[in-house]
Structure formats: structure tokens, C-alpha cells
Write a protein that holds these residues in place. Structure first.
Motif, mmCIF file in Angstrom:
data_model
loop_
_atom_site.group_PDB
_atom_site.id
_atom_site.type_symbol
_atom_site.label_atom_id
_atom_site.label_comp_id
_atom_site.label_asym_id
_atom_site.label_seq_id
_atom_site.Cartn_x
_atom_site.Cartn_y
_atom_site.Cartn_z
ATOM 1 N N ALA A 1 -9.565 27.201 98.334
ATOM 2 C CA ALA A 1 -8.646 27.315 99.579
ATOM 3 C C ALA A 1 -7.574 27.853 99.354
ATOM 4 O O ALA A 1 -7.047 28.519 100.283
ATOM 5 C CB ALA A 1 -8.721 25.973 100.046
ATOM 6 N N SER A 2 -6.768 27.394 98.214
ATOM 7 C CA SER A 2 -5.469 27.916 98.089
ATOM 8 C C SER A 2 -5.461 29.530 98.029
ATOM 9 O O SER A 2 -4.627 30.245 98.595
ATOM 10 C CB SER A 2 -4.825 27.434 96.896
ATOM 11 O OG SER A 2 -3.544 27.985 96.640
ATOM 12 N N ASP A 3 -6.506 30.315 97.203
ATOM 13 C CA ASP A 3 -6.410 31.548 97.311
ATOM 14 C C ASP A 3 -6.987 32.203 98.607
ATOM 15 O O ASP A 3 -6.292 32.977 98.901
ATOM 16 C CB ASP A 3 -7.708 31.814 96.060
ATOM 17 C CG ASP A 3 -7.446 31.363 94.674
ATOM 18 O OD1 ASP A 3 -5.955 31.381 94.442
ATOM 19 O OD2 ASP A 3 -8.389 31.186 93.990
ATOM 20 N N LEU A 4 -7.817 31.639 99.027
ATOM 21 C CA LEU A 4 -8.189 32.143 100.531
ATOM 22 C C LEU A 4 -7.231 32.182 101.597
ATOM 23 O O LEU A 4 -6.843 32.780 102.550
ATOM 24 C CB LEU A 4 -9.586 31.465 100.997
ATOM 25 C CG LEU A 4 -10.936 31.947 100.178
ATOM 26 C CD1 LEU A 4 -12.117 31.248 100.489
ATOM 27 C CD2 LEU A 4 -11.131 33.444 100.261
ATOM 28 N N ALA A 5 -6.554 30.855 101.536
ATOM 29 C CA ALA A 5 -5.535 30.567 102.678
ATOM 30 C C ALA A 5 -4.541 31.802 102.479
ATOM 31 O O ALA A 5 -3.924 32.342 103.573
ATOM 32 C CB ALA A 5 -4.826 29.411 102.364
ATOM 33 N N ASP B 1 4.467 14.198 102.087
ATOM 34 C CA ASP B 1 4.580 15.577 102.775
ATOM 35 C C ASP B 1 3.286 16.272 102.963
ATOM 36 O O ASP B 1 3.044 17.553 103.039
ATOM 37 C CB ASP B 1 5.434 16.517 101.625
ATOM 38 C CG ASP B 1 6.869 15.945 101.450
ATOM 39 O OD1 ASP B 1 7.339 15.671 102.130
ATOM 40 O OD2 ASP B 1 7.269 16.296 100.522
ATOM 41 N N ALA B 2 2.195 15.462 103.020
ATOM 42 C CA ALA B 2 0.895 15.973 103.151
ATOM 43 C C ALA B 2 0.730 16.729 104.225
ATOM 44 O O ALA B 2 0.146 17.695 104.298
ATOM 45 C CB ALA B 2 -0.050 14.700 103.168
ATOM 46 N N LEU B 3 1.315 16.444 105.539
ATOM 47 C CA LEU B 3 1.164 16.958 106.795
ATOM 48 C C LEU B 3 1.731 18.294 106.718
ATOM 49 O O LEU B 3 1.458 19.331 107.670
ATOM 50 C CB LEU B 3 1.762 16.214 107.765
ATOM 51 C CG LEU B 3 1.456 14.668 108.206
ATOM 52 C CD1 LEU B 3 1.922 14.000 109.454
ATOM 53 C CD2 LEU B 3 -0.102 14.752 108.337
ATOM 54 N N ASP B 4 2.526 18.544 105.706
ATOM 55 C CA ASP B 4 3.436 20.121 105.694
ATOM 56 C C ASP B 4 2.213 21.205 104.882
ATOM 57 O O ASP B 4 2.455 22.269 104.738
ATOM 58 C CB ASP B 4 4.537 20.224 104.889
ATOM 59 C CG ASP B 4 5.698 19.058 105.872
ATOM 60 O OD1 ASP B 4 5.450 19.189 106.945
ATOM 61 O OD2 ASP B 4 6.373 18.752 105.163
ATOM 62 N N ASN B 5 1.267 20.452 104.119
ATOM 63 C CA ASN B 5 0.475 21.062 103.389
ATOM 64 C C ASN B 5 -1.035 20.919 103.913
ATOM 65 O O ASN B 5 -1.669 20.160 102.987
ATOM 66 C CB ASN B 5 0.627 20.884 101.899
ATOM 67 C CG ASN B 5 2.019 21.335 101.410
ATOM 68 O OD1 ASN B 5 2.250 22.331 101.355
ATOM 69 N ND2 ASN B 5 2.906 20.224 101.115
ATOM 70 N N PRO B 6 -1.439 21.157 105.137
ATOM 71 C CA PRO B 6 -2.708 20.757 105.451
ATOM 72 C C PRO B 6 -4.121 21.429 104.558
ATOM 73 O O PRO B 6 -5.047 20.872 104.353
ATOM 74 C CB PRO B 6 -2.929 21.210 106.912
ATOM 75 C CG PRO B 6 -1.987 22.201 106.924
ATOM 76 C CD PRO B 6 -0.794 21.939 106.067
ATOM 77 N N ALA B 7 -3.647 22.649 103.771
ATOM 78 C CA ALA B 7 -4.663 23.011 103.135
ATOM 79 C C ALA B 7 -5.043 22.294 101.848
ATOM 80 O O ALA B 7 -6.232 22.398 101.358
ATOM 81 C CB ALA B 7 -4.300 24.481 102.802
ATOM 82 N N GLU B 8 -3.996 21.572 101.365
ATOM 83 C CA GLU B 8 -4.197 20.571 100.261
ATOM 84 C C GLU B 8 -5.135 19.346 100.842
ATOM 85 O O GLU B 8 -5.785 18.807 100.062
ATOM 86 C CB GLU B 8 -2.934 20.146 99.791
ATOM 87 C CG GLU B 8 -2.014 21.225 98.953
ATOM 88 C CD GLU B 8 -2.774 21.424 97.815
ATOM 89 O OE1 GLU B 8 -3.179 20.476 96.850
ATOM 90 O OE2 GLU B 8 -2.745 22.832 97.408
#
Length: 669
Positions: free
Chosen positions: A401-405, A208-215
Motif C-alpha cells: 500500500a505504501s508503494d501504491l499510495a 498520529d494514526a489518523l494522519d496516516n490512514p494508509a498505515e
């Protein structure tokens, strides 16, 4: 909103606009700066597209500014507003304000204006606005320490499009995954079939990586916020100074930005700082540690007398022993101390923790002189430190990135609100600088156009378009209803009165305040303003001018309200013919129910030859003082103003002989 539904937006332009973020929002909100970021779209073109979208939304034909002089008045008014913005973006957004005949559009901008007039453009707010600009999206983010891997061609194409910042590799088996793991710090496998793969290195199976580009690429969000740190911080300052209601918690955003370095990497983490410094300073620390060991040994040797019995020396030589053996035999304790000092220096200098055991093996147990490090161990230490550094940085990047996204949309709203405030403050400053008031406009205030009053009524109006300080401009009162001739002395202010009427009408139909104590205008559909011509026209130009007025008169539909302003039309031909022509034009406009003001030195002659009762208003010169006219700038209703020559003759007649009285009688007859 369909992009191609906007007038003037064809397939090519729509394709360009589709390449920016949320083009439909930009069109809806008239975000000129955002539209101008589309490939091949200039600022001017973006403003025209935004205006076209607004007109489409309000079913506005967009033909209010019917002549070049009317358009000049609009541009001058717009310039006065734009010079009062702080940011270029707010100035560009002001380009979306235009005079409209559509009540819904006038009402929409009036609501904006009413809020704007409540704003206080204090110096703190204006200073904070200096740093605000539209947010940009970095296009050069490239990550080389990780890759995506898949065995599926369709998934490969999807990955290339969804996450272009990293390499995407094709793999067929575990062996190829292992090869990638030796080349990249992290390998993210998109195929579930590789679950449980056992290879050395950081290999993750994430279907599922493509669904979570920020990760996968936290650098995307970090680069965005790093590139926009300054405008975001400025937007925060604007919200605080202006006491705006923010889209997110300002302290949270500021704290997150403080954790981000200018290059998009996390900062402020002691452990990451330690690892970064250790990697950077490793070679220098090893060299210094060698010096520590060698200095220690040198001092030990210099301070001791080493005595070797002859038989012992022969024995060492026969065995081929060198200085190492001598050190081992005679200075073993000193050598151990030197090596320990080197190790301690290396560990302390680099603040090593988990890798301390590897660091201790950097210097060998076997005595040597001079002491030298073991390169293989240093390489291993560098590898371990680099891996620890990268893993720590990646984890911090993901967390940050998670916080900023989550804040990205709100951050954009903060900047947009600041730029919107700059627009509002420009209107507020314009209103304050030119003593403006919000005028009444036809039925906008809830009454029928006709019942609310026809024409244009201005009280205490002062034009900011004159070439004098605004403080020196004399206020005028004037109300025109229907068709009127405006007479007056030279330099008495007839042209500036027309300019003021045009400016008030244009601003009122833009939904903006006007430079007057009070004003009311009938809602109109077209504004025609014809400036004074320079000299008598030749036959061809004269014919073209008459055709223009013919088209104007015949084109005024019964259901379209029209304002016509004309400055000294008599200059196009001989005075006698001009009077007849102007009278005919005014008669036709009167029959059509238009509102018109014609400035003319032939007002009396035009009135005399007209078949309808034309109103004649006059800007009166009340006398001469030291050769200068004393003028009442407000037109007097129903008054044919005396000319400058008549005033001069009258002054001469006061103290002169009968000759001047005879001349004065000619004016009065």
C-alpha cells in the motif's frame, strides 16, 4: 474555481459536485466522466456543466448556435467525432467542444487540434484503448480484524470520518483495551495516555494514526488499485504503444499491480502462500495424518502374531487393562513409528516451520487405537497459523500500500492521458477520414478580422453530412462575402452547399479541422441557419416567421459579426410577396454588415426588387444526359443559374420545331 460561480450550478448541484474527488480540476479540464460521478448528475448534465465552466473561464456568452438547424449541424459534427472514439469517456469529453466566438477558446482548442493532428491512430494504440476507462473509488472497503480505540469523544468523531473502513471503539481504561485485544487481531489506540500498556495481543498506541490512514487501512489503497487494475494496465499499454511520456515508471507500476490479487490482497509471496495454505488445509491434513498412523498400526498388527501367556492375560484383565495396554506392551515400537509418521505427514503437508513443535503434540504419546488427534492442540495450531498469516498479510499490505499510495496520483494521470489521447485520435481520424485541414479564423492567425478577409472561403470542400459515401461527394469551391443570393437547379446542391458552409463555420469556431482543401472564415459571434419550410405557412405561422427575421435584423449589433444562412424562404407564402420580403431582409442585413447566403428560386425577382446591389451566385447545370442533370456543384460568382425547365426546353429546341424555340425565348427575355 468556486463551484457556484459556474452558470447553472446552484447550491444543490455544487453540493453534489463537492462529493467527487477534485471537482475543481474536473471543471477546469472539462472531465465530463468525473462530473457525472456526482450524485444525481447525468452524463448530459455533466457535459452542460463542463461547457458552462469553460464559457465562464473564457467570458463566452455561449449564443453562437442561434437556431435549431445550426444546433443540428453542430450535433451532427459532434456525432462524427464521437463515433471515432474508442472509449465512452473520450466521447463524453468531446461534448465540451463547442463553437465559440471567444478567441481565447478557439485558440485553446486549435492548440489541442494541432497536437492531435500529429498523432498516428495505429491499430495497436486503438486496441490498447479498448480497456481504458475512468478510475473508480471502491466504497465497500470494510476491515474487521482491527479497530481504533480512544477515550476522547472529539477524537472518536474524527476517527469515524477519517477512517470509516474500521470500527472505532470508546475505551476508558486498560481493561477495556484488553477486552478489545481479545476480539480484534490488532487494536490501535489513539490516546497517548495508554502508552506502555501491557496487555496480551497486538495493541499499538499511535496518537498520529489518523494522519496516516494508509498505515491503518492499507486495504484502502489496495482496493483502489485492485478495482482499477484492468484500466491501469490498459493505460500502461496505451503509453507504450503510442510512445507517450508517462507520469511514472511503467515497469514499477506494473510490478506493483502484479503483486496484487483481484480481491485486493497481496500475492506472489511464498511465505504468505504457505501460511494461507496451512490454515486452509489444516483439518484435511490432520485427518490424513490420522489415517497414516492408523494404517501403519493396522499393517503392523496384521503382520505380527501377538502371544500372551494365560497368567499375563489374567493379570491384565484383573487390572482392567484394554487394548491400549496391549499396544504399549506388545507394539510399543510400532505405535511410536505410526505416531511419528503421522506427525511427519502433518508437518510436511502443511510445510510447517515455526509451529512444528505444536504440530508434534497433535498426536499423543499414550497408545490408543484408533489413533485420534488432540483437538485442543489443533485449535492452538490453527490460532498460531492464523495469527502468523494475518500478521504476514498485514505487513505485506502495508508495504504494498505504501508503494501504491505514492503511485495513485500518477496512475490517475496515466489514465487521464490515455483518455485525452483517445480524444486526440478521434480528431485525427476525423481529419483523415474527411480530408480535413485546419482553417484560418479571423484574427486567430494574428491579423485583424477585416484585414484577414470577410465572409467564408472554401476550396475543395466536401460535406460528410450527405447520404452518400464521402468518396462520392463532389468537391466545391465557394466564397461568400457580404450578402448573396444562391440560385440553381433542383437537386443541384444548394442546400448541401449551405450545410457545408454551416459545418465549416461551426467546426472552425470549435477550433477543429474542416473538410476542405483550404478554408478561411471570418470570426463571427452568431450563426443563424434557417432550413427550408414544408409548404406555405398559415397567417399565424407566417407572422411568427417574419417576426423572427425582424428580431434577427434588428438584433444584429454593429459590433457583432453574424452569419445568416436561409434555405428557400419563399416557400412561406406566395412567390410575389416572398420576393419583396426576402429583398427587404437582405437589404437590412446588408446595411448591418452581416454575411448572409439565401438560397432561392426567385433570385432574379429578388434582385430586381432590391434597392441595393445584391450578389447573385449560381450552381450551374451544364446540360442533360439520359434525362439526368449534369451539374457543376461549385457556385459561380455573379451568375444567375438557369432553371431545370429552361434546360429541358433548350434540349428540345435543339432538335424540335419552332414551338420549343418560342418557349426558350420566354426564358431569355
Amino acid at each position: 474555481m468556486e463551484l457556484e460561480s459556474v452558470p447553472g450550478v446552484g447550491a444543490k448541484t455544487a453540493d453534489a459536485l463537492s462529493q467527487i474527488d477534485d471537482a475543481e480540476r474536473a471543471l477546469q479540464e472539462g472531465d465530463v466522466a468525473a462530473l457525472a460521478r456526482a450524485p444525481g448528475i447525468s452524463d448530459g448534465r455533466a457535459a452542460r456543466i463542463a461547457r458552462a465552466a469553460i464559457r465562464e473561464r473564457h467570458d463566452d456568452p455561449g449564443d453562437f448556435l442561434a437556431t435549431s438547424r445550426t444546433r443540428e449541424i453542430y450535433q451532427e459534427a459532434l456525432s462524427l467525432l464521437e463515433t471515432r472514439t474508442v472509449t465512452d469517456d473520450a466521447a463524453a469529453r468531446l461534448e465540451t467542444l463547442y463553437p465559440s466566438a471567444a478567441e481565447s477558446r478557439i485558440r485553446e482548442v486549435r492548440e489541442f487540434t494541432e497536437e492531435a493532428l500529429k498523432r498516428d491512430p495505429g491499430p495497436d494504440v486503438l486496441d490498447a484503448l479498448e480497456g481504458v476507462k475512468p478510475l473508480s473509488t471502491p466504497s465497500d472497503v470494510r476491515v474487521r480484524d482491527r479497530c481504533l480505540a480512544t477515550s476522547d469523544a472529539e477524537r472518536y468523531a474524527q476517527a469515524k470520518e477519517a477512517i470509516p473502513e474500521v470500527s472505532v471503539e470508546v475505551v476508558d481504561d486498560t481493561r477495556q483495551v484488553a477486552e478489545l485485544a481479545r476480539s480484534y487481531a490488532t487494536v490501535i489506540v489513539l490516546d497517548e495516555q495508554f502508552a506502555g500498556v501491557d496487555v496480551e495481543g497486538d495493541v499499538r498506541v499511535e496518537p498520529d494514526a489518523l494522519d496516516n490512514p494508509a498505515e491503518v487501512v492499507p486495504e484502502r489503497a489496495l482496493a483502489f488499485f485492485a478495482a482499477n487494475r484492468q484500466p491501469l494496465q490498459a493505460a500502461v499499454a496505451v503509453h507504450r504503444a503510442a510512445d507517450l511520456d508517462p507520469a511514472c515508471d511503467l515497469d514499477t507500476l506494473e510490478d506493483a499491480l502484479e503483486k496484487l490479487a483481484a480481491d485486493g490482497t497481496p500475492r506472489g509471496d511464498d511465505e504468505l502462500d504457505r501460511l494461507v495454505t496451512a490454515v486452509d488445509d489444516l483439518d484435511a491434513a490432520v485427518a490424513t495424518a490420522e489415517s497414516v498412523a492408523n494404517d501403519h498400526l493396522r499393517e503392523a498388527i496384521e503382520e505380527r502374531d501377538v502371544t500372551i501367556e494365560g497368567t499375563d492375560l489374567l493379570s491384565l484383565v484383573e487390572r482392567g487393562a484394554g487394548v491400549d495396554s496391549l499396544l504399549s506392551r506388545e507394539l510399543a515400537d510400532e505405535y511410536d513409528a505410526a505416531i511419528e509418521a503421522a506427525r511427519e505427514h502433518l508437518i510436511d503437508a502443511l510445510r510447517l516451520e515455526d509451529t512444528e513443535a505444536i504440530a508434534r503434540r497433535t498426536f499423543p504419546e499414550e497408545p490408543t487405537y484408533p489413533v485420534e488427534h488432540t483437538e485442543e492442540v489443533v485449535s492452538r495450531l490453527r490460532e498460531e497459523l492464523t495469527t502468523a498469516r494475518d500478521r504476514r498479510a498485514t505487513r505485506l499490505k502495508r508495504d504494498l500500500a505504501s508503494d501504491l499510495a505514492d503511485l495513485r496520483e500518477d496512475a490517475a494521470s496515466l489514465v487521464d492521458a490515455a483518455l485525452e489521447l483517445d480524444m486526440e485520435l478521434a480528431v485525427a481520424r476525423f481529419a483523415a477520414d474527411f480530408d480535413c485541414t485546419l482553417p484560418g479564423v479571423g484574427s486567430i492567425e494574428g491579423a485583424d478580422d477585416r484585414a484577414a478577409g470577410e465572409g467564408v472561403a472554401i476550396e475543395g470542400g466536401r460535406s460528410p453530412l450527405l447520404d452518400v459515401s464521402f468518396a462520392e461527394v463532389e468537391p466545391i469551391d465557394y466564397h461568400v462575402d457580404g450578402v448573396a443570393l444562391l440560385s440553381g437547379v433542383n437537386s443541384g446542391g444548394k442546400t448541401s452547399t449551405l450545410d457545408l458552409i454551416a459545418l465549416v463555420v461551426v467546426l472552425a469556431h470549435m477550433g477543429l479541422p474542416v473538410p476542405a482543401d483550404a478554408a478561411r472564415v471570418q470570426r463571427i459571434d452568431e450563426c443563424h441557419y434557417y432550413a427550408k419550410t414544408q409548404g406555405t405557412l398559415d397567417a399565424g405561422a407566417f407572422e411568427a416567421t417574419i417576426r423572427d427575421f425582424g428580431d434577427l435584423v434588428t438584433g444584429v449589433a454593429a459590433d457583432r459579426e453574424t452569419l445568416v444562412l436561409v434555405d428557400e424562404l419563399e416557400s412561406i407564402t406566395e412567390p410575389g410577396a416572398s420576393a419583396n420580403i426576402i429583398a427587404g431582409i437582405l437589404e437590412a442585413l446588408h446595411e448591418r454588415g452581416a454575411t448572409a447566403v439565401f438560397v432561392s428560386h426567385l433570385a432574379g425577382e429578388i434582385r430586381d426588387v432590391s434597392s441595393v446591389g445584391l450578389a447573385v451566385d449560381g450552381i450551374e447545370a451544364v446540360g442533360l444526359e439520359d434525362g439526368e442533370l449534369i451539374v457543376d456543384r461549385s457556385p459561380v460568382k455573379g451568375k444567375l443559374a438557369r432553371s431545370t425547365p429552361e434546360l429541358i426546353v433548350e434540349k428540345l429546341a435543339e432538335d424540335g420545331d419552332g414551338f420549343y424555340h418560342r418557349l426558350l425565348e420566354k426564358f431569355e427575355s
